[in-house]
Design an enzyme around this catalytic site. Structure first.
Site, short mmCIF file in Angstrom:
data_model
loop_
_atom_site.label_atom_id
_atom_site.label_comp_id
_atom_site.label_asym_id
_atom_site.label_seq_id
_atom_site.Cartn_x
_atom_site.Cartn_y
_atom_site.Cartn_z
N HIS A 142 4.80 -11.03 -7.36
CA HIS A 142 5.15 -10.23 -5.94
C HIS A 142 5.55 -11.50 -4.70
O HIS A 142 6.82 -10.85 -4.13
CB HIS A 142 4.21 -9.38 -5.66
CG HIS A 142 4.20 -9.24 -4.59
ND1 HIS A 142 4.39 -9.02 -3.42
CD2 HIS A 142 4.44 -7.53 -4.47
CE1 HIS A 142 4.53 -7.49 -2.88
NE2 HIS A 142 4.15 -6.49 -4.04
N VAL A 179 3.31 -2.82 15.27
CA VAL A 179 3.57 -3.70 13.99
C VAL A 179 4.90 -2.83 13.69
O VAL A 179 5.38 -1.79 13.74
CB VAL A 179 2.87 -3.69 13.05
CG1 VAL A 179 3.16 -3.61 11.62
CG2 VAL A 179 1.67 -4.23 12.94
N ALA A 224 0.79 -1.47 8.53
CA ALA A 224 2.04 -0.94 9.14
C ALA A 224 1.46 -0.42 9.55
O ALA A 224 2.13 -0.48 10.82
CB ALA A 224 3.02 -0.62 7.55
N SER A 278 7.36 -2.68 -0.18
CA SER A 278 6.92 -4.32 -0.17
C SER A 278 8.53 -4.93 -0.31
O SER A 278 8.71 -5.63 0.66
CB SER A 278 6.15 -4.87 -1.20
OG SER A 278 5.26 -4.91 -1.05
N ASP A 317 1.03 -12.78 1.23
CA ASP A 317 0.97 -12.21 -0.01
C ASP A 317 0.22 -13.54 -0.88
O ASP A 317 -0.09 -13.22 -0.95
CB ASP A 317 2.78 -12.43 -0.39
CG ASP A 317 3.35 -11.39 -1.02
OD1 ASP A 317 3.35 -11.35 -2.49
OD2 ASP A 317 4.27 -10.50 -0.40
#
Length: 396
Positions: A200, A299, A294, A346, A171
């Site tokens: 974030h 995943v 993703a 997120s 991140d």
């Protein structure tokens, strides 16, 4: 007096309903604002945020690093042939934890990244090579924070007992915050000019802590200014390798971009080693293309729902969505030691990552059973069974 009391109670009830409605409208306005900021999501959005590095475009219009290609475990004869053709080695990195060598190659003068990729594939059709894609927060997984900020946060996970719960994250950076009190945060930067904005990453870390993480290992891979946060495949690769070396059982990824062959192969190796990779499904909207990583089959892709279990209206949809979690107007760490309401996939993914980390305490291949067990406990939403909107359902 009794009539007055009833009238006062009714007035208070009406005021509470008006406040709840106002908060709902504020959350929706924040979601709209976030999506407006992402209106250029996809290839165009990534081109915008990566503009400072003057990227080229791949054949699908996604930005890539100018005049560069990346190879995974290149055979010596392929490398020698490339050097003879005029390529030069920018960097060659040995990733011990996942038994890989990643080589960045600069193309000969006058050759574009796409032409360089074609040239390398002509030299060795079996080689694992790709261009160096850019990735961002504002494409697919950035979400948004409402303008309404709550009271100061006073505690994180201090006082928790029991075995440590370790989670890795890729991140932005993570700043000190009261929501992280009692949580051990180990951080490292994997970009030469890390972005100063840590909002974030700090919000995501606070959600991991809220749901039980006691040790967070944070790889900051983003760079850019206050309005642009972007990264590149090489930074993600180094961050991923470091987290694998740190033996974090679960890795939460909050970024998105195009599919990249090098990242595909490395994530597959990380999962085969026994890590669980969790990623946000994306905020591009119901008609958006799949968001990577993703959408990779190994995943855990997480979509977002609100407090009434309605899907976030700008969440990506597709067969790759595995589960859903609360991700609309979620309280999380905000600048100034305060709390903000965040929206986006997120902010749903960390809940799932923490749930899995409470099961997967060590890195081992059998951790896939933790994913299967979680899937069995999902509360079905939408159409019966797995569907492209909610996946298998809600993870509480």
């Amino acid at each position: 007096a009794e009539d007055a009391a009833e009238e006062a109670a009714k007035a208070a009830e009406d005021a509470a309903e008006e406040q709840a409605q106002a908060e709902q409208e504020a959350a929706e306005d924040a979601a709209d604002a976030a999506h407006d900021a992402e209106r250029m999501a996809g290839a165009a959005g990534l081109r915008e945020i990566a503009a400072p590095e003057r990227p080229e475009l791949d054949r699908e219009g996604y930005p890539v690093r100018r005049g560069e290609v990346v190879g995974l475990d290149l055979p010596s004869h392929t490398r020698e042939a490339a050097l003879a053709r005029g390529f030069t080695v920018v960097e060659s990195t040995r990733l011990e934890a996942i038994d890989a060598v990643v080589t960045r190659l600069a193309a000969p003068a006058g050759m574009s990244a796409n032409e360089a990729l074609a040239a390398l594939r002509a030299i060795d059709p079996a080689a694992t090579v790709d261009v160096a894609h850019y990735y961002g927060l504002h494409y697919g997984t950035s979400g948004g924070r409402s303008a309404r900020v709550g009271l100061a946060v006073t505690a994180g996970s201090s006082g928790r007992r029991g075995p440590p719960v370790r989670v890795g994250m890729i991140d932005t950076g993570v700043a000190a915050h009261p929501a992280l009190n009692g949580v051990t945060v180990e951080a490292r930067e994997f970009t030469p000019a890390a972005a100063a904005d840590t909002g974030h990453g700090t919000a995501v870390a606070s959600l991991l802590a809220r749901d039980g993480a006691t040790q967070i290992v944070a790889a900051n891979v983003f760079r850019g200014d206050a309005t642009r946060h972007f990264t590149s495949a090489d930074a993600i690769i180094r961050g991923l390798a470091w987290l694998s070396e740190a033996d974090v059982p679960v890795i939460n990824i909050s970024l998105a971009g195009p599919r990249n062959l090098i990242l595909d192969r490395l994530i597959a190796r990380v999962v085969a080693r026994g890590h669980i990779v969790v990623a946000a499904a994306g905020n591009g909207g119901p008609a958006a293309p799949p968001a990577y990583p993703a959408a990779l089959p190994n995943v855990v892709a997480v979509t977002a729902v609100d407090s009434r279990n309605r899907v976030y209206r700008y969440a990506n949809r597709g067969a790759y969505v595995l589960v859903a979690a609360r991700g609309v107007a979620v309280p999380a760490a905000a600048p100034g030691g305060r709390l903000g309401a965040y929206t986006g996939t997120s902010f749903a993914a960390p809940h799932v990552a923490a749930v899995l980390a409470r099961c997967a305490r060590r890195v081992r291949p059998s951790n896939s059973a933790c994913v299967a067990n979680m899937a069995r406990q999902a509360v079905d939403l939408g159409d019966p069974g797995r569907d492209p909107v909610y996946g298998l359902g809600l993870i509480r």
